[in-house]
Design a protein around this motif. Structure first.
Motif, PDB file in Angstrom:
ATOM      1  N   GLN A   9      -1.289   5.590   7.549  1.00 39.19           N
ATOM      2  CA  GLN A   9      -1.323   4.696   6.226  1.00 39.19           C
ATOM      3  C   GLN A   9      -1.660   3.197   6.546  1.00 39.19           C
ATOM      4  OE1 GLN A   9       1.962   4.859   3.600  1.00 39.19           O
ATOM      5  NE2 GLN A   9       0.445   4.460   1.850  1.00 39.19           N
ATOM      6  N   THR A  32       0.948  -1.093   0.044  1.00 42.08           N
ATOM      7  CA  THR A  32      -0.001  -0.064   0.013  1.00 42.08           C
ATOM      8  C   THR A  32       0.801   1.377   0.048  1.00 42.08           C
ATOM      9  OG1 THR A  32      -0.147   0.128   2.419  1.00 42.08           O
ATOM     10  CG2 THR A  32      -1.982  -1.112   1.224  1.00 42.08           C
ATOM     11  N   ASN A  33       2.195   1.147   0.010  1.00 39.44           N
ATOM     12  CA  ASN A  33       2.978   2.155   0.114  1.00 39.44           C
ATOM     13  C   ASN A  33       4.101   1.804  -1.182  1.00 39.44           C
ATOM     14  OD1 ASN A  33       4.163   4.718   0.839  1.00 39.44           O
ATOM     15  ND2 ASN A  33       5.550   3.898   1.976  1.00 39.44           N
ATOM     16  N   THR A  55       6.276   3.361   6.006  1.00 38.65           N
ATOM     17  CA  THR A  55       5.008   3.500   5.813  1.00 38.65           C
ATOM     18  C   THR A  55       4.576   4.936   6.366  1.00 38.65           C
ATOM     19  OG1 THR A  55       4.700   1.278   5.792  1.00 38.65           O
ATOM     20  CG2 THR A  55       2.690   2.823   6.103  1.00 38.65           C
ATOM     21  N   LYS A  56       3.835   5.732   5.658  1.00 39.10           N
ATOM     22  CA  LYS A  56       3.498   7.001   6.290  1.00 39.10           C
ATOM     23  C   LYS A  56       2.411   6.943   7.608  1.00 39.10           C
ATOM     24  CE  LYS A  56       3.649   9.093   1.486  1.00 39.10           C
ATOM     25  NZ  LYS A  56       4.088   7.863   0.968  1.00 39.10           N
TER      26      LYS A  56
END
Length: 243
Positions: free
Chosen positions: A154, A141-142, A150-151
């Motif tokens: 997120q 997803t990143n 990973t942000k």
């Protein structure tokens, strides 16, 4: 023959762990934390603060769980924590309440200024896990980058999130976190800040929570490098000036 038997036993344990995580964790999110004192306050109270952006992401994840029926099967959203500039993950907690409550609790001190909402959480495991031990985990997803970049807020790919939680569990040697020492219970009646006045940062109750959080800091914090310790000292100095 003995080696094959040991391998079958190891495979059985892996399957059992995966089954437990599948039942426990149905989605996970990265939470980047400004300082370790916020984590200790969360463990002491059983709540965590979030901003509007993270709230929207968690609400969406909860809706998906409800639609899939996993929420009724015990599946929960996991929050995986990493203190900024620490080079480690510090553990994960499971969201146990319903929707986030819009309320500013004056228990956080420095770093909690942006907490517009609070969640009921149950800490599962809290041990420092170096980023170096998670390099093999890539978050789809990143853009497939290492999971540690990973942000904040997120979502982590489901399989990777479960593997990360499993690494934290192993690092803690299966020793789960105890219950909150100064629990704060949230309810639907607290949905707006006006309906219930938050304890003041200067109140005796808030100071007790903060003192408990500091006193219960994990020993791993005492093994920081000089640069990490100096940074943490500066943050605590800012916090103390607000009292």
């Amino acid at each position: 023959e003995r080696e094959r038997e040991r391998e079958r036993e190891r495979e059985k344990r892996r399957e059992e762990r995966e089954m437990v995580l599948e039942e426990e964790v149905s989605s996970s999110f990265m939470i980047k934390c400004p300082n370790p004192q916020l984590l200790e306050t969360s463990k002491a109270t059983g709540v965590w603060g979030i901003n509007e952006q993270v709230k929207d992401a968690l609400v969406e994840a909860t809706k998906k769980l409800s639609a899939s029926g996993k929420a009724n099967q015990g599946g929960k959203v996991a929050l995986v924590f990493s203190v900024n500039m620490s080079g480690h993950f510090q553990g994960y907690a499971l969201v146990t309440g319903n929707a986030p409550v819009q309320q500013k609790l004056d228990i956080w001190g420095a770093g909690g200024q942006d907490f517009q909402y609070v969640l009921q959480v149950q800490w599962a495991f809290d041990r420092d896990l170096p980023f170096g031990e998670t390099k093999h985990l890539k978050n789809a997803t990143n853009s497939g980058k290492s999971v540690h970049v990973t942000k904040h807020g997120q979502e982590i790919e489901l399989k990777v999130g479960r593997e990360l939680c499993d690494l934290l569990r192993k690092k803690a040697e299966n020793r789960k976190c105890g219950p909150p020492t100064k629990p704060i219970k949230l309810s639907a009646a607290e949905a707006s800040p006006e309906k219930r006045k938050s304890p003041s940062l200067h109140s005796d109750a808030a100071k007790k929570v903060q003192k408990t959080a500091v006193d219960s800091a994990p020993l791993s914090l005492l093994k920081m490098s000089y640069e990490e310790y100096a940074s943490l000292f500066e943050k605590f100095k800012v916090f103390s000036q607000k009292l």
